[in-house]
Design a protein around this motif. Structure first.
Motif, PDB file in Angstrom:
ATOM      1  N   SER A  69       0.843  -1.193   0.000  1.00  0.00           N
ATOM      2  CA  SER A  69       0.000   0.000   0.000  1.00  0.00           C
ATOM      3  C   SER A  69       0.878   1.243   0.000  1.00  0.00           C
ATOM      4  O   SER A  69       2.094   1.167   0.229  1.00  0.00           O
TER       5      SER A  69
ATOM      6  N   HIS B  27      -1.905   6.085  14.513  1.00  0.00           N
ATOM      7  CA  HIS B  27      -2.079   5.109  13.435  1.00  0.00           C
ATOM      8  C   HIS B  27      -1.119   5.403  12.291  1.00  0.00           C
ATOM      9  O   HIS B  27      -0.473   4.489  11.750  1.00  0.00           O
TER      10      HIS B  27
ATOM     11  N   ALA C 262       1.061   2.076  12.703  1.00  0.00           N
ATOM     12  CA  ALA C 262       0.267   0.947  12.213  1.00  0.00           C
ATOM     13  C   ALA C 262       1.032   0.014  11.295  1.00  0.00           C
ATOM     14  O   ALA C 262       0.750  -1.183  11.240  1.00  0.00           O
ATOM     15  N   HIS C 263       2.012   0.543  10.569  1.00  0.00           N
ATOM     16  CA  HIS C 263       2.715  -0.283   9.587  1.00  0.00           C
ATOM     17  C   HIS C 263       4.136  -0.653  10.023  1.00  0.00           C
ATOM     18  O   HIS C 263       4.917  -1.144   9.212  1.00  0.00           O
TER      19      HIS C 263
ATOM     20  N   GLY D  36      -1.082  -6.880  13.033  1.00  0.00           N
ATOM     21  CA  GLY D  36      -2.254  -6.173  12.540  1.00  0.00           C
ATOM     22  C   GLY D  36      -3.455  -6.289  13.451  1.00  0.00           C
ATOM     23  O   GLY D  36      -4.383  -5.490  13.380  1.00  0.00           O
ATOM     24  N   ASP D  37      -3.469  -7.287  14.327  1.00  0.00           N
ATOM     25  CA  ASP D  37      -4.594  -7.522  15.243  1.00  0.00           C
ATOM     26  C   ASP D  37      -4.334  -6.773  16.550  1.00  0.00           C
ATOM     27  O   ASP D  37      -3.364  -7.079  17.261  1.00  0.00           O
TER      28      ASP D  37
ATOM     29  N   ARG E  87      -3.013  -2.519  12.027  1.00  0.00           N
ATOM     30  CA  ARG E  87      -3.078  -1.939  10.677  1.00  0.00           C
ATOM     31  C   ARG E  87      -4.478  -1.463  10.318  1.00  0.00           C
ATOM     32  O   ARG E  87      -4.635  -0.465   9.618  1.00  0.00           O
ATOM     33  N   THR E  88      -5.480  -2.157  10.775  1.00  0.00           N
ATOM     34  CA  THR E  88      -6.840  -1.820  10.366  1.00  0.00           C
ATOM     35  C   THR E  88      -7.646  -1.124  11.448  1.00  0.00           C
ATOM     36  O   THR E  88      -8.824  -0.835  11.244  1.00  0.00           O
ATOM     37  N   GLY E  89      -7.039  -0.844  12.585  1.00  0.00           N
ATOM     38  CA  GLY E  89      -7.781  -0.180  13.644  1.00  0.00           C
ATOM     39  C   GLY E  89      -6.997  -0.138  14.935  1.00  0.00           C
ATOM     40  O   GLY E  89      -5.776  -0.309  14.948  1.00  0.00           O
TER      41      GLY E  89
END
Length: 236
Positions: free
Chosen positions: A68, A126, A130-131, A190-191, A224-226
């Motif tokens: 991404s 984030h 996040a990454h 990511g979790d 990553r998603t939240g």
């Protein structure tokens, strides 16, 4: 100095490439950016660093590898340098874009009470964490008006490996004159679900803080998603 991988070999397509870049540049200047694809953003950033090379294939290869736009900009500089086609100049162009983005996200966090600008804080955290491919623990120390005094990295690795000791956290809060704090760490998987160790450490720090009138407002885990808030989940 331009690296060997960033040098240009002249071809008959140079005029076409120049025209394509001019069209991209005009879209930026007209603020016609919503329709830009992620690879076009990376392509233009790389074109600024490697002006006489067709950077579209490289931009698409980077997206395929890192997954991404955010994955590219937040990638470790050494990981980018190992990527075929990138050198110090082009990596610096990518990383300065990340720095600029984080400064924009950080500004409202620095200037306002954090509790009243919670979404701005989450956006900043984030964007910054996040990454990451490693787990990082940081602590935000706040004054009596809930304004950030210091944002400090307390270790990289896992929560176990970084050995976040309650005594160190509280001692640092006392040194800074902080009356409250927010614990933050990321999960590279990511979790954002907390582990038993996450919960135990948080409760230990919160209990020690209460004895000295230092409030632990929250512990935020970034994925990553939240994200997950210990306070929202009733874990603190």
């Amino acid at each position: 100095m331009t690296s060997r991988t960033e040098k240009h070999v002249a071809t008959g397509n140079d005029k076409d490439k120049a025209g394509h870049r001019a069209r991209l540049r005009k879209r930026f200047l007209r603020k016609d950016t919503e329709a830009l694809l992620d690879h076009e953003i990376i392509e233009y950033l790389l074109a600024l660093a490697i002006p006489r090379r067709d950077t579209k294939p490289l931009a698409k290869a980077l997206l395929a590898h890192f997954g991404s736009l955010a994955g590219i900009l937040t990638a470790d500089a050494q990981a980018l340098l190992r990527f075929d086609g990138l050198g110090e100049t082009s990596v610096a162009a990518l990383k300065i874009s990340q720095v600029a983005a984080l400064r924009l996200l950080r500004e409202p966090v620095m200037q306002k009470p954090i509790i009243g600008s919670w979404q701005s804080l989450l956006d900043y955290l984030h964007g910054d964490m996040a990454h990451l491919t490693i787990e990082r623990v940081r602590i935000l120390f706040l004054n009596s008006r809930n304004i950030l005094i210091s944002d400090e990295n307390f270790g990289d690795g896992s929560v176990n490996e970084t050995a976040i000791y309650t005594r160190q956290v509280i001692h640092r809060a006392l040194e800074l004159g902080a009356v409250s704090l927010i614990l933050v760490h990321n999960h590279p998987s990511g979790d954002p679900s907390p582990s038993k160790q996450d919960i135990a450490i948080t409760r230990d720090i919160a209990e020690a803080g209460r004895r000295l009138n230092i409030t632990v407002h929250d512990h935020i885990i970034i994925g990553r998603t939240g994200h997950l808030s210990f306070k929202a989940k009733g874990l603190i």
